[in-house]
Design a protein around this motif. Structure first.
Motif, PDB file in Angstrom:
ATOM      1  N   ILE A 178      37.397  45.815  35.584  1.00 18.05           N
ATOM      2  CA  ILE A 178      38.779  45.373  35.408  1.00 18.05           C
ATOM      3  C   ILE A 178      39.705  46.056  36.407  1.00 18.05           C
ATOM      4  CG2 ILE A 178      39.215  47.106  33.614  1.00 18.05           C
ATOM      5  CD1 ILE A 178      40.801  43.597  33.900  1.00 18.05           C
ATOM      6  N   LEU A 179      39.416  47.325  36.744  1.00 15.73           N
ATOM      7  CA  LEU A 179      40.277  48.067  37.669  1.00 15.73           C
ATOM      8  C   LEU A 179      40.122  47.587  39.112  1.00 15.73           C
ATOM      9  CD1 LEU A 179      39.879  51.703  36.259  1.00 15.73           C
ATOM     10  CD2 LEU A 179      41.710  50.053  35.820  1.00 15.73           C
ATOM     11  N   LEU A 180      39.060  46.855  39.383  1.00 15.81           N
ATOM     12  CA  LEU A 180      38.829  46.327  40.726  1.00 15.81           C
ATOM     13  C   LEU A 180      39.257  44.871  40.847  1.00 15.81           C
ATOM     14  CD1 LEU A 180      35.206  47.748  41.205  1.00 15.81           C
ATOM     15  CD2 LEU A 180      37.382  48.842  41.794  1.00 15.81           C
ATOM     16  N   SER A 181      39.752  44.314  39.741  1.00 13.52           N
ATOM     17  CA  SER A 181      40.038  42.877  39.703  1.00 13.52           C
ATOM     18  C   SER A 181      41.332  42.498  40.410  1.00 13.52           C
ATOM     19  CB  SER A 181      40.116  42.402  38.246  1.00 13.52           C
ATOM     20  OG  SER A 181      41.267  42.944  37.600  1.00 13.52           O
ATOM     21  N   GLY A 182      42.287  43.433  40.494  1.00 12.38           N
ATOM     22  CA  GLY A 182      43.594  43.112  41.075  1.00 12.38           C
ATOM     23  C   GLY A 182      44.508  42.376  40.121  1.00 12.38           C
TER      24      GLY A 182
END
Length: 226
Positions: A195-199
């Motif tokens: 989720i933290l890499l999803s933007g």
């Protein structure tokens, strides 16, 4: 903002107050921190004594009322203080909401306790707020004064480059901060949550709030009852 600190051991405060965010805040003119040696206000010109035996007996020495009165009176003649604080094990527990209030309230004067404590008449007539940083006893109040000063100064606008960083600290909303990660995204197979890499900013904020709630319930459920 100005913070005056009265102590019998000014050397203990040299390092905590002269590094990192606290030093930068002073260098940038956001806060002035002045440490005063209580012995300078002693009338004992030979030994600069500021303590004596307790009336009624008992172990330990007590800080005398007279040099403390002289020190506080001299400083009060120069400026008005929002609070005159005594660092005491039986004071109000220092927490983030109190740090927030003190950071916005004006100039502060902190008296560091030492030995067996200070003459009760100081507490009765000169102190406006007593603060404890925890349920334990330190050799003196210097470390407590350094802890409070650091927590207060970092909240002054401009002390931290990214002011949102202070607003998202643990305890600001009675919640612990969520877990944080940085590069690399995969280390030894230990991966950053997708989720933290999803933007996706909204979903990230929702995840962070959920993590804060879960962590607070698990580690500090007392905060949710305040």
């Amino acid at each position: 903002m100005r913070i005056d600190i009265i102590t019998v051991l000014p050397e203990l405060l040299e390092s905590p107050l002269n590094h990192s965010i606290v030093k930068r805040a002073q260098d940038n003119g956001l806060v002035e921190i002045v440490v005063h040696n209580l012995r300078d206000y002693s009338q004992d010109k030979k030994h600069h004594r500021v303590d004596d035996y307790a009336f009624g007996g008992g172990a330990g020495m007590v800080m005398q009322v007279e040099p403390i009165f002289r020190a506080i009176t001299a400083l009060k003649e120069e400026r008005d203080y929002a609070e005159i604080i005594y660092t005491s094990p039986d004071g109000e527990k220092f927490a983030q909401p109190l740090a927030n209030r003190l950071s916005m309230g004006g100039d502060l004067l902190i008296l560091c306790g030492h030995y067996k404590g200070i003459d009760q008449r100081v507490r009765d007539h000169l102190i406006t707020k007593e603060i404890s940083i925890g349920d334990y006893v330190l050799t003196g109040g210097e470390l407590a004064a350094a802890v409070m000063t650091d927590a207060i100064v970092r909240l002054i606008p401009g002390a931290i480059g990214d002011e949102q960083s202070a607003l998202s600290d643990s305890f600001q909303d009675n919640l612990l901060a969520p877990p944080v990660y940085t590069r690399p995204a995969d280390f030894n197979g230990w991966k950053v949550p997708e989720i933290l890499l999803s933007g996706h900013e909204r979903k990230i904020h929702e995840w962070q709030f959920q993590q804060s709630m879960e962590r607070t319930k698990r580690l500090r459920p007392d905060l949710l009852n305040d």
